[in-house]
Design an enzyme around this catalytic site. Structure first.
Site, PDB file in Angstrom:
ATOM      1  N   ASP A  30     -13.892   0.535  13.733  1.00 18.07           N
ATOM      2  CA  ASP A  30     -13.255  -0.227  12.315  1.00 18.07           C
ATOM      3  C   ASP A  30     -13.597  -1.436  12.302  1.00 18.07           C
ATOM      4  O   ASP A  30     -13.416  -1.888  10.852  1.00 18.07           O
ATOM      5  CB  ASP A  30     -12.448  -0.041  11.690  1.00 18.07           C
ATOM      6  N   GLY A  71       0.933  -1.274  -0.171  1.00 16.40           N
ATOM      7  CA  GLY A  71       0.168  -0.201   0.210  1.00 16.40           C
ATOM      8  C   GLY A  71       0.787   1.051  -0.350  1.00 16.40           C
ATOM      9  O   GLY A  71       1.873   1.277  -0.307  1.00 16.40           O
ATOM     10  N   GLY A  72       0.456   3.097  -0.127  1.00 15.93           N
ATOM     11  CA  GLY A  72       0.748   3.743  -0.505  1.00 15.93           C
ATOM     12  C   GLY A  72       1.525   4.053   1.321  1.00 15.93           C
ATOM     13  O   GLY A  72       2.496   4.536   1.039  1.00 15.93           O
ATOM     14  N   ALA A  92       2.617   1.970   4.224  1.00 12.93           N
ATOM     15  CA  ALA A  92       3.025   0.308   4.343  1.00 12.93           C
ATOM     16  C   ALA A  92       2.503  -0.650   3.563  1.00 12.93           C
ATOM     17  O   ALA A  92       1.754  -0.965   3.029  1.00 12.93           O
ATOM     18  CB  ALA A  92       2.728   0.418   5.947  1.00 12.93           C
ATOM     19  N   LYS A  93       3.219  -2.128   3.913  1.00 13.76           N
ATOM     20  CA  LYS A  93       3.263  -2.786   2.965  1.00 13.76           C
ATOM     21  C   LYS A  93       3.485  -3.976   4.284  1.00 13.76           C
ATOM     22  O   LYS A  93       3.976  -3.644   4.774  1.00 13.76           O
ATOM     23  CB  LYS A  93       4.540  -3.245   2.102  1.00 13.76           C
ATOM     24  N   LYS A 124       4.814  -5.206   9.421  1.00 12.36           N
ATOM     25  CA  LYS A 124       4.060  -4.517   8.749  1.00 12.36           C
ATOM     26  C   LYS A 124       5.151  -3.094   8.604  1.00 12.36           C
ATOM     27  O   LYS A 124       5.713  -3.100  10.167  1.00 12.36           O
ATOM     28  CB  LYS A 124       2.629  -3.507   9.770  1.00 12.36           C
TER      29      LYS A 124
END
Length: 659
Positions: free
Chosen positions: A157, A23-24, A26-27, A45
């Site tokens: 969430d 992702g933008g 983190a990966k 992460k």
């Protein structure tokens, strides 16, 4: 065997095996945690360097870790480690060997016939969701065993995306990404929050303070969707989704899936009541009710039925994943351990900000899920839109009415304006409060709770409503709001001698954390962050927040629309409290705070009192500060003077300082 040095990458004490999510921000990867004793598979992460270098982000990261480390429940993913490596923040966590419920639903929809056509069997859905309920009950009631203080965590969430169902049938709640807590740090930057639009509860749109029942509504949505295989709140655009949530007209699941028993219908509908007072007492009550239903209706139910669903849905994926793990198991880790022993790989704990930030009371924002958040839609706030002429409504108009009017979109809006909101937004956190024993700041109950407001949604709503804004120089802001009660103008308007008012957009306002005052009167921004103020008159806008200096803005607004004030963060501050223990005086109190001349009514009606800032020494610690106060009794023309000394977290009784 191939040269594994070329195939696998070392990240500190972790051997990266493969990527799960990129992702933008983190990966997330699957990795071996390498130790001398044994190695285990974990999920790690890794935050992108540009975020890891940001000091405020580092502080936020520390705060996230502190709270999450303390949560130990069989249905909550466990955090293992965190730190900094190669200028990248990271956190490692228990690896969930399974898929999230959204992935299960997507696969089930592809099944054309049979028992698992399109949705979860009712018994399996009830079992899975009951485990989610028990996990959230634990989080909602989590108490720090060292201090005895309840953290008052709200996940905020919950959705099928953030519930893992492992291949062995165990359920794990993940990604306490925007979890609100009174225990963790609260160093928040103004901005957006992370969350999914379709899982908001009606009380958010009505601007109510959130509690554990907000999570219950999201769990109810999840259960409804497991039973029907459909989205509960789905519409052509995201603003229409908001309108559906506000209306909260729920179709019983059995109307879509006839296999759902009527008793389960009633359970789902109770959790999805618009009036949260009519929902279950707590998540324990919700979970227990599901378990009673499950074993009364399906007395022979066992976890084998859950595994049966899993094997039916992900049979091929399980086989491939097992083969991959088997290959990972053959990796010779000795060579990587040698590199670590040589000192080439060094980990460090995530750096914190000042000692002051470490010692503050918090509302934490976590982001440790296995699924990267969706990218937010482009904000259109900066676009020049046509001004909307507004008229003053009666002060008795409720906030819910304003929301309803907002959601009635102009039907003439062009298709190009209908940009969808992102389902998820980013996070916010708050700075800690000063530690101290039995002080006011410790016993005070926070009245603000952050709810998923979507920045792109605000922009979209602005576009639909037809407001025009112009750019003003950025002015400094506060962080978040202190839970101090005061007389409120719930319409978000400031009464004026004239009928003419101006619309002012408060950019980056956080309605759950910030308290807004105009000329000393409390106002509530509407869902767009707009307040009404008198025109052609110099006014003072004050924005208060917990543990930060007030943001003060003075201006005269001459235009009805297109007015904009940017709220930015202000420096940290420590506060004491000025109270009146009894009705010892009726009149008014004058003093100066952060450059604003304040006038307050006496006696002080707020139970916590008026917050007054202390001084701060060169080491960032609070130092007592003297305040000169002027008070005038009703019916008298004489203004008297007194002096009080304010210390961090200490309450001072004004009645003891009066002549």
């Amino acid at each position: 065997m191939a040269d594994e040095k070329d195939k696998y990458e070392l990240f500190g004490n972790y051997l990266i095996l493969d990527h799960m999510v990129d992702g933008g921000m983190a990966k997330i990867c699957r990795a071996f945690q390498l130790t001398e004793q044994e190695s285990r598979v974990v999920a790690i992460k890794m935050v992108q360097p540009q975020y890891s270098k940001d000091e405020s982000f580092k502080q936020m990261f520390n705060d996230e870790v502190k709270l999450t480390f303390q949560l130990h429940h069989p249905n909550i993913v466990q955090i293992i480690d965190s730190g900094m490596y190669n200028e990248q923040l990271f956190v490692s966590m228990e690896y969930c060997d399974g898929r999230n419920l959204k992935e299960y639903l997507d696969k089930l929809k592809k099944i054309k016939d049979g028992e698992f056509k399109g949705f979860f069997p009712p018994a399996v859905a009830a079992h899975v969701v009951s485990d989610v309920c028990f996990a959230l009950q634990y989080a909602h009631n989590f108490t720090d065993k060292l201090t005895g203080k309840k953290a008052n965590i709200i996940h905020r969430d919950i959705s099928p995306h953030n519930i893992m169902l492992n291949f062995d049938g165990t359920v794990k709640v993940i990604d306490f990404g925007i979890a609100k807590s009174e225990k963790s740090s609260e160093a928040t930057q103004a901005g957006t929050i992370k969350g999914k639009l379709s899982y908001l509860a009606p009380e958010y749109l009505e601007g109510q303070q959130l509690d554990h029942r907000y999570d219950q509504f999201a769990v109810g949505i999840t259960l409804w969707e497991l039973l029907t295989g459909q989205k509960l709140f789905k519409a052509a655009n995201d603003l229409a989704v908001l309108k559906k949530i506000q209306e909260c007209k729920i179709i019983p699941p059995s109307k879509i899936n006839p296999t759902v028993p009527p008793e389960l219908d009633l359970i789902v509908l109770k959790a999805l009541q618009k009036n949260r007072e009519k929902r279950f007492k707590d998540m324990q009550d919700f979970g227990d009710t599901l378990k009673v239903f499950l074993y009364k209706r399906y007395p022979k139910f066992s976890s084998k039925q859950v595994v049966q669903v899993i094997n039916t849905v992900f049979k091929d994926e399980i086989k491939k994943d097992r083969e991959k793990l088997f290959r990972f198991g053959k990796i010779d880790i000795k060579q990587y351990l040698e590199i670590i022993r040589s000192g080439a790989q060094k980990l460090s704990a995530p750096s914190s900000s000042s000692a002051k930030e470490k010692s503050r009371k918090q509302e934490v924002v976590l982001d440790f899920g296995f699924e990267e958040e969706d990218k937010t839609s482009s904000s259109t706030v900066s676009r020049a839109l046509k001004s909307k002429t507004t008229t003053t409504k009666s002060d008795s108009a409720s906030r819910s009415t304003e929301v309803k009017e907002l959601l009635e979109i102009d039907k003439t809006t062009t298709g190009t304006q209908r940009k969808n909101l992102s389902n998820k937004t980013r996070t916010q956190i708050r700075p800690k409060a000063k530690k101290g024993a039995t002080r006011v700041a410790q016993i005070e109950k926070k009245s603000s709770s952050k709810v998923p407001v979507i920045a792109a949604g605000v922009a979209l709503a602005l576009a639909f409503s037809g407001y025009r804004y112009f750019t003003r120089p950025a002015v400094e802001t506060t962080g978040e709001v202190q839970p101090v009660k005061s007389e409120e103008n719930n319409t978000g308007r400031v009464p004026s001698a004239e009928n003419e008012t101006a619309n002012v957009l408060l950019k980056d306002i956080d309605k759950q954390k910030h308290r807004v005052f105009v000329d000393g009167e409390r106002v509530n921004p509407d869902i767009l962050g707009i307040i009404k103020v008198p025109r052609n008159k110099e006014i003072v806008i004050r924005v208060e927040s917990t543990d930060r200096e007030h943001f003060i803005y003075r201006n005269k607004f001459t235009e009805a629309g297109g007015n904009e004030v940017t709220i930015q963060r202000t420096p940290f501050a420590y506060f004491g409290y000025l109270t009146t223990s009894r009705s010892c005086i009726y009149g008014k109190l004058n003093f100066e705070l952060f450059g604003e001349q304040r006038v307050e009514k006496l006696p002080i009606s707020n139970r916590y009192g008026i917050r007054l800032a202390t001084n701060i020494d060169e080491n960032g610690r609070p130092v007592a500060k003297d305040y000169v106060l002027y008070y005038q009794r009703d019916g008298e023309d004489i203004e008297r003077k007194t002096t009080v000394t304010i210390e961090d977290g200490v309450s001072i009784d004004l009645c003891k300082n009066l002549d």
